[in-house]
Design a protein around this motif. Sequence first.
Motif, PDB file in Angstrom:
ATOM      1  N   PHE A 158       0.830  -1.204   0.000  1.00  0.00           N
ATOM      2  CA  PHE A 158       0.000   0.000   0.000  1.00  0.00           C
ATOM      3  C   PHE A 158       0.872   1.265   0.000  1.00  0.00           C
ATOM      4  CE2 PHE A 158      -3.686  -2.545   1.312  1.00  0.00           C
ATOM      5  CZ  PHE A 158      -4.716  -1.893   0.652  1.00  0.00           C
ATOM      6  N   ILE A 159       1.858   1.290   0.907  1.00  0.00           N
ATOM      7  CA  ILE A 159       2.689   2.487   1.069  1.00  0.00           C
ATOM      8  C   ILE A 159       3.565   2.714  -0.160  1.00  0.00           C
ATOM      9  CG2 ILE A 159       4.556   3.493   2.443  1.00  0.00           C
ATOM     10  CD1 ILE A 159       3.333   1.957   4.860  1.00  0.00           C
ATOM     11  N   SER A 160       4.112   1.623  -0.725  1.00  0.00           N
ATOM     12  CA  SER A 160       4.924   1.752  -1.930  1.00  0.00           C
ATOM     13  C   SER A 160       4.091   2.292  -3.092  1.00  0.00           C
ATOM     14  CB  SER A 160       5.527   0.393  -2.300  1.00  0.00           C
ATOM     15  OG  SER A 160       6.364   0.500  -3.439  1.00  0.00           O
ATOM     16  N   LEU A 161       2.873   1.814  -3.230  1.00  0.00           N
ATOM     17  CA  LEU A 161       1.977   2.322  -4.274  1.00  0.00           C
ATOM     18  C   LEU A 161       1.687   3.805  -4.058  1.00  0.00           C
ATOM     19  CD1 LEU A 161      -0.635  -0.561  -4.737  1.00  0.00           C
ATOM     20  CD2 LEU A 161       0.785   0.452  -6.545  1.00  0.00           C
ATOM     21  N   GLU A 162       1.458   4.174  -2.815  1.00  0.00           N
ATOM     22  CA  GLU A 162       1.107   5.553  -2.488  1.00  0.00           C
ATOM     23  C   GLU A 162       2.238   6.519  -2.788  1.00  0.00           C
ATOM     24  OE1 GLU A 162       0.666   7.162   1.765  1.00  0.00           O
ATOM     25  OE2 GLU A 162      -1.366   6.589   1.228  1.00  0.00           O
ATOM     26  N   LEU A 163       3.478   6.096  -2.503  1.00  0.00           N
ATOM     27  CA  LEU A 163       4.622   6.999  -2.661  1.00  0.00           C
ATOM     28  C   LEU A 163       5.270   6.925  -4.040  1.00  0.00           C
ATOM     29  CD1 LEU A 163       6.425   6.613   0.798  1.00  0.00           C
ATOM     30  CD2 LEU A 163       4.953   8.479   0.047  1.00  0.00           C
ATOM     31  N   THR A 164       5.290   5.729  -4.644  1.00  0.00           N
ATOM     32  CA  THR A 164       6.040   5.544  -5.889  1.00  0.00           C
ATOM     33  C   THR A 164       5.216   4.995  -7.038  1.00  0.00           C
ATOM     34  OG1 THR A 164       6.732   3.256  -5.432  1.00  0.00           O
ATOM     35  CG2 THR A 164       8.069   5.017  -4.468  1.00  0.00           C
ATOM     36  N   GLY A 165       4.034   4.454  -6.755  1.00  0.00           N
ATOM     37  CA  GLY A 165       3.238   3.831  -7.803  1.00  0.00           C
ATOM     38  C   GLY A 165       3.675   2.424  -8.127  1.00  0.00           C
ATOM     39  N   ASN A 166       4.722   1.925  -7.469  1.00  0.00           N
ATOM     40  CA  ASN A 166       5.221   0.565  -7.701  1.00  0.00           C
ATOM     41  C   ASN A 166       4.693  -0.354  -6.606  1.00  0.00           C
ATOM     42  OD1 ASN A 166       6.833  -1.818  -8.005  1.00  0.00           O
ATOM     43  ND2 ASN A 166       8.385  -0.589  -9.056  1.00  0.00           N
ATOM     44  N   PRO A 167       4.010  -1.448  -6.958  1.00  0.00           N
ATOM     45  CA  PRO A 167       3.428  -2.316  -5.932  1.00  0.00           C
ATOM     46  C   PRO A 167       4.435  -3.219  -5.225  1.00  0.00           C
ATOM     47  CG  PRO A 167       2.992  -3.216  -8.095  1.00  0.00           C
ATOM     48  CD  PRO A 167       3.666  -1.901  -8.316  1.00  0.00           C
ATOM     49  N   ILE A 168       5.652  -3.299  -5.728  1.00  0.00           N
ATOM     50  CA  ILE A 168       6.685  -4.140  -5.105  1.00  0.00           C
ATOM     51  C   ILE A 168       7.604  -3.234  -4.291  1.00  0.00           C
ATOM     52  CG2 ILE A 168       8.549  -5.781  -5.503  1.00  0.00           C
ATOM     53  CD1 ILE A 168       7.241  -6.468  -8.177  1.00  0.00           C
ATOM     54  N   PRO A 169       7.505  -3.280  -2.969  1.00  0.00           N
ATOM     55  CA  PRO A 169       8.267  -2.330  -2.131  1.00  0.00           C
ATOM     56  C   PRO A 169       9.764  -2.326  -2.401  1.00  0.00           C
ATOM     57  CG  PRO A 169       6.640  -3.509  -0.826  1.00  0.00           C
ATOM     58  CD  PRO A 169       6.660  -4.177  -2.159  1.00  0.00           C
ATOM     59  N   GLY A 170      10.348  -3.501  -2.608  1.00  0.00           N
ATOM     60  CA  GLY A 170      11.783  -3.565  -2.851  1.00  0.00           C
ATOM     61  C   GLY A 170      12.201  -2.818  -4.101  1.00  0.00           C
TER      62      GLY A 170
ATOM     63  N   LEU B 299      11.616   1.195  -3.679  1.00  0.00           N
ATOM     64  CA  LEU B 299      12.691   1.920  -2.995  1.00  0.00           C
ATOM     65  C   LEU B 299      13.619   2.603  -3.992  1.00  0.00           C
ATOM     66  CD1 LEU B 299      14.148   2.574  -0.307  1.00  0.00           C
ATOM     67  CD2 LEU B 299      15.386   0.420  -0.566  1.00  0.00           C
ATOM     68  N   PHE B 300      13.702   2.063  -5.222  1.00  0.00           N
ATOM     69  CA  PHE B 300      14.598   2.641  -6.237  1.00  0.00           C
ATOM     70  C   PHE B 300      13.802   3.295  -7.364  1.00  0.00           C
ATOM     71  CE2 PHE B 300      16.730  -0.911  -4.173  1.00  0.00           C
ATOM     72  CZ  PHE B 300      17.880  -0.289  -3.719  1.00  0.00           C
ATOM     73  N   SER B 301      12.532   3.621  -7.068  1.00  0.00           N
ATOM     74  CA  SER B 301      11.678   4.305  -8.039  1.00  0.00           C
ATOM     75  C   SER B 301      11.591   5.782  -7.694  1.00  0.00           C
ATOM     76  CB  SER B 301      10.286   3.671  -8.045  1.00  0.00           C
ATOM     77  OG  SER B 301      10.342   2.293  -8.351  1.00  0.00           O
ATOM     78  N   ASN B 302      10.933   6.532  -8.564  1.00  0.00           N
ATOM     79  CA  ASN B 302      10.748   7.964  -8.341  1.00  0.00           C
ATOM     80  C   ASN B 302       9.595   8.230  -7.388  1.00  0.00           C
ATOM     81  OD1 ASN B 302      12.846   8.663 -10.006  1.00  0.00           O
ATOM     82  ND2 ASN B 302      11.565   9.273 -11.736  1.00  0.00           N
ATOM     83  N   HIS B 303       9.777   9.239  -6.563  1.00  0.00           N
ATOM     84  CA  HIS B 303       8.694   9.714  -5.699  1.00  0.00           C
ATOM     85  C   HIS B 303       7.659  10.403  -6.587  1.00  0.00           C
ATOM     86  CE1 HIS B 303       6.690  12.299  -2.679  1.00  0.00           C
ATOM     87  NE2 HIS B 303       7.009  11.329  -1.833  1.00  0.00           N
TER      88      HIS B 303
ATOM     89  N   GLU C  14       5.204  12.650  -6.164  1.00  0.00           N
ATOM     90  CA  GLU C  14       5.017  14.101  -6.085  1.00  0.00           C
ATOM     91  C   GLU C  14       6.274  14.866  -6.481  1.00  0.00           C
ATOM     92  OE1 GLU C  14       3.533  15.399  -2.346  1.00  0.00           O
ATOM     93  OE2 GLU C  14       1.729  14.164  -2.421  1.00  0.00           O
ATOM     94  N   ALA C  15       7.436  14.393  -6.015  1.00  0.00           N
ATOM     95  CA  ALA C  15       8.679  15.139  -6.258  1.00  0.00           C
ATOM     96  C   ALA C  15       9.258  14.866  -7.633  1.00  0.00           C
ATOM     97  CB  ALA C  15       9.707  14.799  -5.187  1.00  0.00           C
ATOM     98  N   GLY C  16       8.960  13.700  -8.214  1.00  0.00           N
ATOM     99  CA  GLY C  16       9.491  13.365  -9.529  1.00  0.00           C
ATOM    100  C   GLY C  16      10.957  13.014  -9.531  1.00  0.00           C
ATOM    101  N   ILE C  17      11.526  12.733  -8.369  1.00  0.00           N
ATOM    102  CA  ILE C  17      12.931  12.334  -8.247  1.00  0.00           C
ATOM    103  C   ILE C  17      12.985  11.017  -7.490  1.00  0.00           C
ATOM    104  CG2 ILE C  17      13.829  14.688  -8.324  1.00  0.00           C
ATOM    105  CD1 ILE C  17      14.025  14.640  -5.286  1.00  0.00           C
TER     106      ILE C  17
ATOM    107  N   LYS D 226      15.229  12.096  -2.599  1.00  0.00           N
ATOM    108  CA  LYS D 226      14.351  12.987  -1.828  1.00  0.00           C
ATOM    109  C   LYS D 226      14.599  12.833  -0.334  1.00  0.00           C
ATOM    110  CE  LYS D 226       9.475  13.995  -0.808  1.00  0.00           C
ATOM    111  NZ  LYS D 226       9.659  15.451  -0.812  1.00  0.00           N
ATOM    112  N   LEU D 227      14.739  11.583   0.105  1.00  0.00           N
ATOM    113  CA  LEU D 227      14.974  11.343   1.527  1.00  0.00           C
ATOM    114  C   LEU D 227      16.309  11.927   1.959  1.00  0.00           C
ATOM    115  CD1 LEU D 227      13.886  10.063   4.089  1.00  0.00           C
ATOM    116  CD2 LEU D 227      14.826   7.866   3.355  1.00  0.00           C
ATOM    117  N   ASP D 228      17.335  11.779   1.136  1.00  0.00           N
ATOM    118  CA  ASP D 228      18.641  12.372   1.439  1.00  0.00           C
ATOM    119  C   ASP D 228      18.528  13.890   1.609  1.00  0.00           C
ATOM    120  OD1 ASP D 228      20.310  10.208   1.654  1.00  0.00           O
ATOM    121  OD2 ASP D 228      20.969  10.243  -0.431  1.00  0.00           O
ATOM    122  N   GLN D 229      17.830  14.525   0.702  1.00  0.00           N
ATOM    123  CA  GLN D 229      17.688  15.977   0.763  1.00  0.00           C
ATOM    124  C   GLN D 229      17.006  16.416   2.053  1.00  0.00           C
ATOM    125  OE1 GLN D 229      15.495  16.951  -2.777  1.00  0.00           O
ATOM    126  NE2 GLN D 229      17.269  16.774  -4.140  1.00  0.00           N
TER     127      GLN D 229
END
Length: 622
Positions: free
Chosen positions: A195-207, A210-214, A216-219, A224-227
Amino acid sequence: MSQFTINIIFVGLSFALYFGIAWWARAGSTSEFYVAGGGVHPVMNGMATAADWMSAASFISMAGIIATGGYAASTYLMGWTGGYVLLAMLLAPYLRKFGKFTVPDFIGDRFYSKTAAMIAVVCLIIASTTYVIGQMTGAGVAFSRFLEVDNTTGLIIAAVVVFFYAVLGGMKGITYTQVAQYVVLMIAYTIPAVFISLELTGNPIPGLGLFSNHIEAGIPILTKLDQIVVDLGFTAYTADVPNKLNMVLFTLSLMIGTAGLPHVIIRFFTVPKVADARWTAGWTLVFISLLYFTAPAVGAMARLNLIDTIYPQGVDAPAIEYDQRPDWMKTWEDTGLIKYNDLNNDGRIQLYADSGLGAAELALAAATTEGGDVAATTAAVEEAKAEHALERDGVFVDRGWAGNELDVNADILVLANPEIAQLPGWVIGLIAAGGLAAALSTAAGLLLAISSAISHDLIKRNLNPNISDAGELKVARITMAIAIVVATWLGINPPGFAAQVVALAFGIAGASLFPALMMGIFSKRINNLGAIAGMLTGLISILVYIFVFKGWFFITGTANFPDTEEYWLFGISPLSFGAVGALLNFIVAFAVSYATAPPPAHIQELVESVRSPRGAGAAIDH
């Protein structure tokens, strides 16, 4: 329907399942109590071992420590996974071939010494007791939140539940209960993560998310987390580790600790054949990887969601007002695992890296009101203020921030993640059941290891060899009940959060038991004196090193030095010292063995026999 009611339904149904299985599979003999009768299928045993392994530290705390530690915390994943490879290749099949109930059984016979067996019992009890502290701590966290009680009450409830199905069922009941717990905890861990991965990245596979784009931010989400964390004064989430030696030693400590943990090793005696022991290890890795592949994403996304909750308009905009905090934060505050202190009296929540100013201010307030060294705490505040003024060129001071005001226990992040992400109530109830399943399954396995060490290795093998089967079973159950009481008391006053306490247990097992097992299997020259000297060296060295920094016997206020890198020996953390203790164990054992007489011929033949995969029977008491 209220969230509390939903939690009760999910937790109640899962407990009803566990209790039902425990009653159905209750042990009627010592063989069933210790090794489930030796007839468990490898796939089922792999699933049960995975549940035994994926403890409160894995389910509750590992993602929390990854959330706070970032890349540096990846050592937990590498060490625990690598340890299972060691176990599968170097220990499990050979110990299964030997055919005993317990680790002290093997050490006592291989090194032809009751003293060696007794030292192994001591090492086992210390490692398992330290480990079970983390499980009871995690269980207390989960119970306190989802049953809306304080942390101590949650621990007591957890103890009662474990008492019922572990004392009644032994290994037989625990095995089948853990199969059910694995299913519960994996569903509970995976669904919120999807659910959370879909919400933040649109990817249903959390692993992969983690390496997909956010969205809202498009990065990339890690960028984004580093920033964000750097803007708040924290170290970059993906930053490299400055102390490589400590990282390597910590990973090694977790690896050898995994391979030496008695409650895991004993599971390989529950299968019929040596080949089944190898298959069990393989299936366990498969089942564990499903969670470990997901955990880094859960940790990173939890950190991001938490910061977004506090700074909904970005970290450069004003933080959320305390009165406007979400309901999940209010609920966790009731458990004492989230604490807020408005240090600058602006009514908002400041969450940032403050150079220790917030903690220093609180220490000064406590010293002033409750009695203490006011002068020393005042000096600490002034020193922290000076460092605080330099953070980000004084940006934090210019904003009027007087210190970090939110203290979030790392153990809550996985359990709170669905609430932070505003997921449906049934998802929150599901993760409640999963968190409890993770903590209780490992606690049961550890308590069984402690119980068998005392009833079988200490009493049956040494103090009262003529005790009947029924008498030994009774002693085992009484011992487990006492162990539960002790573990509960220690869980109320743990020396760290769950993953840290577990890391200490791995260091102890790795420094004391792992070298003895390895030398017992692969060296015909190591004798009884060498094994005894090595185990004592490993155990004493790591305990002294831990106690010096963590407090003697984990008693608060008894530490000799602050637990910081500047005081560590060669920069080696107490959590990493297990690898050093193991090295000392090997060196002393070989030195003493080669300075004394070699083992008898029949022992050397035994070592040769253990290495052969043929001829293994069921686990026996001999």
